[in-house]
Write a protein that holds these residues in place. Structure first.
Motif, mmCIF file in Angstrom:
data_model
loop_
_atom_site.group_PDB
_atom_site.id
_atom_site.type_symbol
_atom_site.label_atom_id
_atom_site.label_comp_id
_atom_site.label_asym_id
_atom_site.label_seq_id
_atom_site.Cartn_x
_atom_site.Cartn_y
_atom_site.Cartn_z
ATOM 1 N N GLN A 171 -8.858 18.960 6.090
ATOM 2 C CA GLN A 171 -7.865 19.112 7.314
ATOM 3 C C GLN A 171 -6.799 19.118 6.699
ATOM 4 O O GLN A 171 -6.014 20.290 6.280
ATOM 5 C CB GLN A 171 -8.483 18.824 8.372
ATOM 6 C CG GLN A 171 -6.847 19.669 9.547
ATOM 7 C CD GLN A 171 -6.886 21.233 8.716
ATOM 8 O OE1 GLN A 171 -7.998 21.297 9.520
ATOM 9 N NE2 GLN A 171 -6.048 21.427 9.003
ATOM 10 N N HIS A 172 -6.793 18.287 5.974
ATOM 11 C CA HIS A 172 -5.050 17.798 5.146
ATOM 12 C C HIS A 172 -5.177 18.192 3.758
ATOM 13 O O HIS A 172 -3.621 18.158 3.441
ATOM 14 C CB HIS A 172 -5.375 16.203 4.767
ATOM 15 C CG HIS A 172 -4.016 14.729 4.278
ATOM 16 N ND1 HIS A 172 -3.061 14.940 5.152
ATOM 17 C CD2 HIS A 172 -3.617 15.009 3.256
ATOM 18 C CE1 HIS A 172 -2.143 14.508 4.482
ATOM 19 N NE2 HIS A 172 -2.359 14.325 4.223
ATOM 20 N N ILE A 204 -5.782 21.100 3.861
ATOM 21 C CA ILE A 204 -5.361 22.699 4.483
ATOM 22 C C ILE A 204 -4.030 22.275 4.477
ATOM 23 O O ILE A 204 -3.114 22.927 4.259
ATOM 24 C CB ILE A 204 -6.092 22.668 5.042
ATOM 25 C CG1 ILE A 204 -7.541 23.506 4.406
ATOM 26 C CG2 ILE A 204 -5.291 24.516 6.064
ATOM 27 C CD1 ILE A 204 -7.669 23.493 6.163
ATOM 28 N N ASP A 205 -2.978 21.471 5.107
ATOM 29 C CA ASP A 205 -2.082 20.553 5.118
ATOM 30 C C ASP A 205 -1.374 21.130 4.466
ATOM 31 O O ASP A 205 0.034 20.916 4.426
ATOM 32 C CB ASP A 205 -1.834 19.429 6.268
ATOM 33 C CG ASP A 205 -2.672 19.446 8.046
ATOM 34 O OD1 ASP A 205 -2.960 20.813 8.417
ATOM 35 O OD2 ASP A 205 -3.153 18.139 8.024
ATOM 36 N N LEU A 206 -1.416 20.506 3.333
ATOM 37 C CA LEU A 206 -1.026 20.756 1.802
ATOM 38 C C LEU A 206 -0.989 21.710 1.213
ATOM 39 O O LEU A 206 0.237 21.830 0.485
ATOM 40 C CB LEU A 206 -1.705 19.511 0.776
ATOM 41 C CG LEU A 206 -1.615 18.350 1.001
ATOM 42 C CD1 LEU A 206 -2.307 17.274 0.432
ATOM 43 C CD2 LEU A 206 0.530 17.616 1.094
ATOM 44 N N GLY A 207 -1.198 22.800 1.858
ATOM 45 C CA GLY A 207 -0.995 24.284 1.795
ATOM 46 C C GLY A 207 -2.141 25.031 0.534
ATOM 47 O O GLY A 207 -1.669 26.060 -0.090
ATOM 48 N N HIS A 250 -5.756 26.641 -0.240
ATOM 49 C CA HIS A 250 -7.007 27.405 0.736
ATOM 50 C C HIS A 250 -7.502 27.119 0.658
ATOM 51 O O HIS A 250 -8.372 26.926 -0.385
ATOM 52 C CB HIS A 250 -7.336 29.123 0.180
ATOM 53 C CG HIS A 250 -7.155 30.129 0.551
ATOM 54 N ND1 HIS A 250 -6.533 30.696 1.527
ATOM 55 C CD2 HIS A 250 -8.526 30.473 0.343
ATOM 56 C CE1 HIS A 250 -8.088 31.636 1.653
ATOM 57 N NE2 HIS A 250 -8.951 31.421 0.850
ATOM 58 N N SER A 292 -3.209 30.158 -3.684
ATOM 59 C CA SER A 292 -3.266 28.545 -4.346
ATOM 60 C C SER A 292 -3.633 27.863 -6.080
ATOM 61 O O SER A 292 -4.387 28.768 -5.901
ATOM 62 C CB SER A 292 -3.679 26.980 -3.223
ATOM 63 O OG SER A 292 -4.516 27.961 -2.775
ATOM 64 N N HIS A 322 -5.313 9.521 4.055
ATOM 65 C CA HIS A 322 -4.401 10.875 3.866
ATOM 66 C C HIS A 322 -3.709 10.498 2.331
ATOM 67 O O HIS A 322 -3.472 11.518 1.312
ATOM 68 C CB HIS A 322 -3.081 11.195 5.088
ATOM 69 C CG HIS A 322 -3.285 12.082 6.044
ATOM 70 N ND1 HIS A 322 -3.096 12.068 7.323
ATOM 71 C CD2 HIS A 322 -4.999 12.758 6.244
ATOM 72 C CE1 HIS A 322 -4.320 12.716 7.927
ATOM 73 N NE2 HIS A 322 -5.297 13.444 7.530
ATOM 74 N N GLU A 364 -3.838 12.693 -1.066
ATOM 75 C CA GLU A 364 -2.024 13.980 -1.895
ATOM 76 C C GLU A 364 -2.413 13.087 -3.449
ATOM 77 O O GLU A 364 -2.138 13.853 -3.572
ATOM 78 C CB GLU A 364 -0.724 12.773 -0.128
ATOM 79 C CG GLU A 364 -1.088 13.533 0.437
ATOM 80 C CD GLU A 364 0.103 12.948 1.730
ATOM 81 O OE1 GLU A 364 0.522 11.751 1.204
ATOM 82 O OE2 GLU A 364 0.394 12.406 2.597
ATOM 83 N N HIS A 400 -4.374 15.236 -4.942
ATOM 84 C CA HIS A 400 -3.676 17.287 -4.555
ATOM 85 C C HIS A 400 -2.111 17.013 -5.482
ATOM 86 O O HIS A 400 -2.902 17.507 -6.848
ATOM 87 C CB HIS A 400 -2.749 17.065 -3.439
ATOM 88 C CG HIS A 400 -2.219 18.700 -3.319
ATOM 89 N ND1 HIS A 400 -2.422 19.365 -3.683
ATOM 90 C CD2 HIS A 400 -0.438 18.450 -3.031
ATOM 91 C CE1 HIS A 400 -1.536 20.997 -3.364
ATOM 92 N NE2 HIS A 400 -0.661 19.988 -3.740
#
Length: 205
Positions: free
Chosen positions: A24-25, A27-30, A32, A109, A187, A191, A194
């Protein structure tokens, strides 16, 4: 200039490891993401060929009154009969893989994620370029799942036994996220990963 095709990150972890929170996190960062469990549900929706084949093979008893698949009835049939389970897997696995591929192909993405609890066991890891395993102690897995699903320790242990052993998952991992702290920390770790993944071409450093 055309965008490079997104590479695929496989995200897996045992029950209660927190892979859904991690997904989910991302996804929240954009990023796919495609969930293999959702794909497994899509392929047996009413009107899809797989459902008709299942009903023909197992009989109407595996259908609910509204024409949906009665998952509990089907589970009972295949758990008692390994041959029937293999028949079902032979039917569904290629369809699920096709469904996953189609959804991943829509990614815009730089990389896309395939979230699958059975990434290794199902062979789905073969369509990924990199694997992230969310790992935690078995003790924590049992605690979290009992809390989330209001289920017994015995039931959780049975599910754990059916999933790939922790060592097997870790053997396939390119990256491991040990999820044994709070959500804020988790989270931050997502990040960090990511940012690292955005620097990769084709999923490899």
């Amino acid at each position: 200039m055309t965008q490079p095709t997104p590479w695929i990150l496989g995200l897996t972890g045992g029950i209660g490891s927190g892979k859904s929170a991690v997904a989910q996190h991302f996804i929240d960062l954009g990023v796919h993401a495609v969930d293999a469990d959702h794909a497994a549900r899509w392929v047996v929706e009413p009107g899809r060929p797989a459902l008709a084949q299942i009903a023909e093979h197992f009989g109407e008893a595996v259908l609910l009154a509204d024409g949906q698949l009665d998952r509990a009835a089907l589970r009972t049939r295949i758990f008692q009969n390994p041959e029937e389970r293999r028949w079902l897997e032979a039917l569904l696995h290629p369809l699920i893989r096709q469904e996953i591929s189609e959804h991943l192909a829509r990614a815009d993405s730089p990389y896309a994620i395939l979230v699958s609890p059975l990434l290794i066991e199902s062979g789905q890891h073969q369509i990924t370029q990199r694997i992230l395993v969310v790992d935690t102690s078995e003790e924590l897995q049992v605690q979290r799942t009992m809390l989330r699903d209001r289920t017994s320790a015995e039931q959780v242990q049975a599910i754990l036994a059916a999933q790939a052993k922790r060592e097997e998952r870790l053997r396939h991992a390119d990256d491991v996220l040990v999820n044994d702290r709070d959500l804020g920390w988790l989270h931050t770790e997502v990040e960090r990963l990511h940012r690292f993944y955005l620097t990769l071409r084709g999923g490899q450093a």
